[in-house]
Design a protein around this motif. Sequence first.
Motif, PDB file in Angstrom:
ATOM      1  N   ASP A 102       1.771   0.595  -4.296  1.00 35.88           N
ATOM      2  CA  ASP A 102       2.884   0.984  -4.450  1.00 35.88           C
ATOM      3  C   ASP A 102       3.349   0.134  -5.757  1.00 35.88           C
ATOM      4  N   HIS A 108       1.077  -1.263   0.217  1.00 36.47           N
ATOM      5  CA  HIS A 108       0.247   0.044  -0.323  1.00 36.47           C
ATOM      6  C   HIS A 108       1.185   1.553  -0.134  1.00 36.47           C
ATOM      7  N   ALA A 109       0.426   1.857  -0.775  1.00 37.62           N
ATOM      8  CA  ALA A 109       1.727   3.294  -0.753  1.00 37.62           C
ATOM      9  C   ALA A 109       0.966   4.307   0.190  1.00 37.62           C
ATOM     10  N   THR A 110       2.362   4.883   0.409  1.00 41.89           N
ATOM     11  CA  THR A 110       1.949   5.637   1.425  1.00 41.89           C
ATOM     12  C   THR A 110       0.782   7.008   1.888  1.00 41.89           C
ATOM     13  N   LYS A 111       1.024   6.823   0.104  1.00 39.92           N
ATOM     14  CA  LYS A 111      -0.614   8.244  -1.097  1.00 39.92           C
ATOM     15  C   LYS A 111      -2.323   7.913  -0.952  1.00 39.92           C
TER      16      LYS A 111
END
Length: 156
Positions: free
Chosen positions: A96, A89-92
Motif C-alpha cells: 500500500d 500490506h494493501a487489503t487487496k
Amino acid sequence: MEITPQPLTKEAFAPFGDVLDVPEEAGRTYYEEALGNLRGHAKPSLSMSYRPPTPDRPLKSELMERHEFSSQTFVPVDVARWLIVVAPHATKGGPDMAGARAFIATGQQGVTYKPNTWHHGLTTLDKPGRFAVFMWRAGSKDEEFVPVEPFTIKIP
C-alpha cells in the motif's frame, strides 16, 4: 509520489518492525522478540551484505519486496547513513504505497522488518555499507519482488 524521509525512531518504525540500537555502554541488548518465522521447516540464514552508496538524489524507485513468512534483520557492521522505505500490506494484496514511509538510519541503528512487511532494497547513502543480515529460508517463496507506481525519495 514523493516521500521525504524522517529520522529512524522506535516509535515511528513500530508498525513495520523493530529498531535495533547499538548499546552505548558495556553490555548486551537482546532483540530476539523482534524475530519472526512463520514456517516451522525454515532454517535460520545469516549472511553478510556489501552495498555501494547510491548517488541518486532524489532516489527514484518502482520496486518493493517482502519476506512473507520471515522477519528480516539488518545489523550495520560498517555503515554511515542508510535509507529504509517501508509500506503496509494493501487489503487487496501488494504494498500500500499510499501508506509508505521512509527513514534515515545511522550506522548505529539496525532494523528487523516484521514478516510480510513491504520494503525497498537495502540502500546506503554516504559511503559503502556492510551489514549482517538474518532471516529464515525454506528454499521457496523466501522473498517476493513486485513493481509499484514509480516514486521518489528526497534524500537530505
